[in-house]
Scaffold this motif. Structure first.
Motif, PDB file in Angstrom:
ATOM      1  N   VAL A 109       0.545  -1.203  -0.373  1.00 44.70           N
ATOM      2  CA  VAL A 109       0.228   0.327   0.064  1.00 44.70           C
ATOM      3  C   VAL A 109       1.155   1.505   0.047  1.00 44.70           C
ATOM      4  O   VAL A 109       1.329   1.562   0.365  1.00 44.70           O
ATOM      5  N   TRP A 110       0.337   1.931  -1.055  1.00 41.91           N
ATOM      6  CA  TRP A 110       1.205   3.391  -1.203  1.00 41.91           C
ATOM      7  C   TRP A 110       0.336   4.380  -1.265  1.00 41.91           C
ATOM      8  O   TRP A 110       0.509   5.503   0.048  1.00 41.91           O
ATOM      9  N   GLY A 111       0.064   4.696  -2.644  1.00 38.81           N
ATOM     10  CA  GLY A 111      -1.022   5.950  -3.230  1.00 38.81           C
ATOM     11  C   GLY A 111      -0.433   7.411  -3.250  1.00 38.81           C
ATOM     12  O   GLY A 111      -1.709   8.781  -2.596  1.00 38.81           O
ATOM     13  N   ALA A 112       0.470   7.796  -2.233  1.00 39.25           N
ATOM     14  CA  ALA A 112       1.421   8.927  -1.802  1.00 39.25           C
ATOM     15  C   ALA A 112       1.951   9.507  -3.145  1.00 39.25           C
ATOM     16  O   ALA A 112       3.040  10.289  -3.417  1.00 39.25           O
ATOM     17  N   GLU A 113       2.155   8.583  -4.381  1.00 39.22           N
ATOM     18  CA  GLU A 113       2.941   9.153  -5.544  1.00 39.22           C
ATOM     19  C   GLU A 113       2.668  10.888  -5.922  1.00 39.22           C
ATOM     20  O   GLU A 113       3.483  11.208  -6.117  1.00 39.22           O
ATOM     21  N   LEU A 114       1.156  11.661  -5.823  1.00 40.60           N
ATOM     22  CA  LEU A 114       1.144  12.590  -5.776  1.00 40.60           C
ATOM     23  C   LEU A 114       1.582  13.691  -5.603  1.00 40.60           C
ATOM     24  O   LEU A 114       1.495  14.880  -4.996  1.00 40.60           O
ATOM     25  N   LEU A 115       1.398  13.106  -4.073  1.00 40.78           N
ATOM     26  CA  LEU A 115       1.480  13.982  -2.485  1.00 40.78           C
ATOM     27  C   LEU A 115       3.259  14.145  -2.683  1.00 40.78           C
ATOM     28  O   LEU A 115       3.241  14.923  -1.842  1.00 40.78           O
ATOM     29  N   LYS A 116       3.326  13.578  -2.994  1.00 44.55           N
ATOM     30  CA  LYS A 116       4.839  13.660  -2.808  1.00 44.55           C
ATOM     31  C   LYS A 116       5.732  15.198  -3.361  1.00 44.55           C
ATOM     32  O   LYS A 116       7.096  15.285  -3.348  1.00 44.55           O
ATOM     33  N   GLY A 117       5.011  15.290  -5.024  1.00 42.76           N
ATOM     34  CA  GLY A 117       5.368  16.155  -5.782  1.00 42.76           C
ATOM     35  C   GLY A 117       5.822  16.075  -7.088  1.00 42.76           C
ATOM     36  O   GLY A 117       7.327  15.121  -6.692  1.00 42.76           O
ATOM     37  N   PRO A 118       6.199  16.774  -7.634  1.00 49.71           N
ATOM     38  CA  PRO A 118       7.084  16.851  -8.999  1.00 49.71           C
ATOM     39  C   PRO A 118       8.438  16.771  -8.651  1.00 49.71           C
ATOM     40  O   PRO A 118       8.853  17.492  -6.844  1.00 49.71           O
ATOM     41  N   PRO A 119       9.719  16.938  -9.259  1.00 48.79           N
ATOM     42  CA  PRO A 119      10.734  16.534  -9.199  1.00 48.79           C
ATOM     43  C   PRO A 119      11.237  18.191  -8.925  1.00 48.79           C
ATOM     44  O   PRO A 119      12.008  18.409  -7.765  1.00 48.79           O
ATOM     45  N   PRO A 120      10.839  19.375  -9.250  1.00 43.71           N
ATOM     46  CA  PRO A 120      10.734  20.287  -8.294  1.00 43.71           C
ATOM     47  C   PRO A 120      11.253  20.799  -7.079  1.00 43.71           C
ATOM     48  O   PRO A 120      11.270  21.408  -6.884  1.00 43.71           O
ATOM     49  N   THR A 121       9.736  20.208  -6.530  1.00 42.07           N
ATOM     50  CA  THR A 121       9.884  19.866  -4.946  1.00 42.07           C
ATOM     51  C   THR A 121      10.238  19.117  -4.444  1.00 42.07           C
ATOM     52  O   THR A 121      10.431  19.871  -2.888  1.00 42.07           O
ATOM     53  N   TRP A 122      11.147  18.199  -5.040  1.00 40.18           N
ATOM     54  CA  TRP A 122      12.240  17.865  -4.278  1.00 40.18           C
ATOM     55  C   TRP A 122      12.891  18.332  -3.314  1.00 40.18           C
ATOM     56  O   TRP A 122      13.896  19.626  -3.925  1.00 40.18           O
ATOM     57  N   ASN A 123      13.314  17.882  -2.511  1.00 50.34           N
ATOM     58  CA  ASN A 123      15.063  18.308  -1.972  1.00 50.34           C
ATOM     59  C   ASN A 123      14.941  19.745  -1.034  1.00 50.34           C
ATOM     60  O   ASN A 123      15.558  21.017  -0.676  1.00 50.34           O
ATOM     61  N   ARG A 124      13.262  19.933  -1.080  1.00 52.59           N
ATOM     62  CA  ARG A 124      13.324  21.014  -0.308  1.00 52.59           C
ATOM     63  C   ARG A 124      12.840  21.166   1.336  1.00 52.59           C
ATOM     64  O   ARG A 124      12.928  19.975   1.968  1.00 52.59           O
ATOM     65  N   PRO A 125      13.606  21.946   2.267  1.00 55.27           N
ATOM     66  CA  PRO A 125      12.575  22.059   3.473  1.00 55.27           C
ATOM     67  C   PRO A 125      11.952  21.357   4.627  1.00 55.27           C
ATOM     68  O   PRO A 125      10.674  21.888   3.633  1.00 55.27           O
ATOM     69  N   ILE A 126      11.867  21.754   5.741  1.00 55.86           N
ATOM     70  CA  ILE A 126      10.446  20.305   5.633  1.00 55.86           C
ATOM     71  C   ILE A 126       9.146  21.917   5.539  1.00 55.86           C
ATOM     72  O   ILE A 126       7.700  22.142   5.681  1.00 55.86           O
ATOM     73  N   TRP A 127       9.826  22.905   6.366  1.00 58.50           N
ATOM     74  CA  TRP A 127       9.097  24.328   6.198  1.00 58.50           C
ATOM     75  C   TRP A 127       8.304  25.114   5.111  1.00 58.50           C
ATOM     76  O   TRP A 127       7.445  25.580   5.190  1.00 58.50           O
ATOM     77  N   GLU A 128       9.156  24.042   3.660  1.00 59.54           N
ATOM     78  CA  GLU A 128       8.420  24.512   2.456  1.00 59.54           C
ATOM     79  C   GLU A 128       7.856  24.011   1.982  1.00 59.54           C
ATOM     80  O   GLU A 128       7.015  23.779   0.736  1.00 59.54           O
ATOM     81  N   HIS A 129       7.037  22.552   2.593  1.00 58.91           N
ATOM     82  CA  HIS A 129       5.943  21.817   2.444  1.00 58.91           C
ATOM     83  C   HIS A 129       4.586  22.006   2.766  1.00 58.91           C
ATOM     84  O   HIS A 129       4.614  22.226   3.804  1.00 58.91           O
ATOM     85  N   ASP A 130       3.988  21.440   2.098  1.00 55.97           N
ATOM     86  CA  ASP A 130       2.274  21.855   2.562  1.00 55.97           C
ATOM     87  C   ASP A 130       2.134  20.424   3.494  1.00 55.97           C
ATOM     88  O   ASP A 130       2.450  19.123   3.865  1.00 55.97           O
TER      89      ASP A 130
END
Length: 307
Positions: A109-130
């Protein structure tokens, strides 16, 4: 297929693939079907509706079950939201009544493929994530596995030889040395490897084993759609400056179908010495080298080697 498996290698075995709708889950269910298993295919997306799914996609558990049956096994679709405790409790009761016990449980079970965001959103600090999305990732990727194990493992420990497979992204060794996309994603995929270790500790006295398994770069339905290719034309995604879709990085050349990791799980389930894998974390490519199986195109890709 694999030297370690064949059309009757798992005949008479009862398997549950939690999260069998698409991707690795569908590939694992299909490969268990190739080996003759009865596969209970669970997930939220059903021909009856997928309003509880985080995706709006055409794949359903019924289609997965049909594939299992067409490949020589017996597919049984059951619509379940694995975050819903009562639904999973009911699933366990139904399986106990219909089959008595299970031999293999796959927590995919996973289901979070969209929630993880596209590559431009990766490697951002936690305070910049929803934060809401991040906490949802934890629930989908961890709570579902824990709830499922709580209710279904009692159906597996009544006799020795059971197998629990925790499907993740990255081996324990790889994830220990590499940051994975975001704090939320990193935590989930690292923790799932640890779940196999923890469950293996609890299952060993009952003669059962738990193994964490990761595919490499998976040519899932969503990945193929992203690159606007099909399984028959996937290599076109590697063409530079292609006019009809994005160009995939060179590592995509070593990507694999979902059936590849599925054949790894089937080989583990058919191995009478599967206990030697207890608490370990392995990739589909490692299992292919061990058991001698190939992907559907006859290759043995290793996406981690190029990563």
């Amino acid at each position: 297929m694999a030297a370690a498996t064949g059309p009757d290698a798992l005949r008479g075995r009862i398997a549950v693939v939690a999260g069998a709708t698409r991707g690795a889950g569908r590939g694992i269910a299909a490969a268990l079907g190739e080996a003759g298993a009865t596969v209970i295919c669970t997930g939220r997306s059903s021909a009856r509706g997928n309003e509880h799914s985080d995706y709006d996609r055409p794949e359903t558990i019924e289609k997965t079950a049909e594939l299992v049956t067409a490949l020589g096994g017996a597919g049984v679709p059951v619509q379940v939201d694995h975050l819903d405790v009562e639904q999973v409790r009911t699933l366990a009761a139904r399986i106990g009544e219909d089959f008595g016990a299970i031999d293999v449980l796959v927590n995919d079970v996973w289901g979070a493929e969209l929630l993880k965001g596209p590559p431009p959103t990766w490697n951002r600090p936690i305070w910049e994530h929803d934060l809401t999305a991040g906490l949802r990732i934890l629930r989908l990727g961890l709570d579902t596995h824990l709830i499922t194990s709580h209710f279904l493992l009692p159906l597996m420990v009544g006799k020795p030889g059971g197998l629990l497979v925790e499907v993740t992204d990255g081996t324990a060794e790889y994830n220990a040395e590499h940051y994975r996309l975001s704090v939320f994603y990193d935590l989930v995929k690292t923790a799932v490897n640890r779940l196999a270790f923890s469950h293996g500790h609890e299952l060993a006295p009952f003669g059962a084993a738990a193994v964490a398994v990761t595919p490499g770069w998976l040519r899932s339905e969503m990945m193929l759609d992203h690159y606007r290719v099909t399984e028959n034309t996937w290599r076109a995604a590697l063409i530079a400056n292609r006019p009809d879709g994005p160009t995939a990085p060179p590592g995509f050349a070593d990507s694999e179908t979902p059936r590849y990791v599925g054949r790894g799980v089937a080989a583990l389930a058919a191995d009478h010495s599967r206990g030697r894998w207890n608490q370990r974390s392995v990739s589909s490519a490692e299992l292919a080298r061990e058991y001698g199986f190939t992907d559907v195109d006859g290759r043995q890709p290793d996406g981690w080697a190029s990563g």
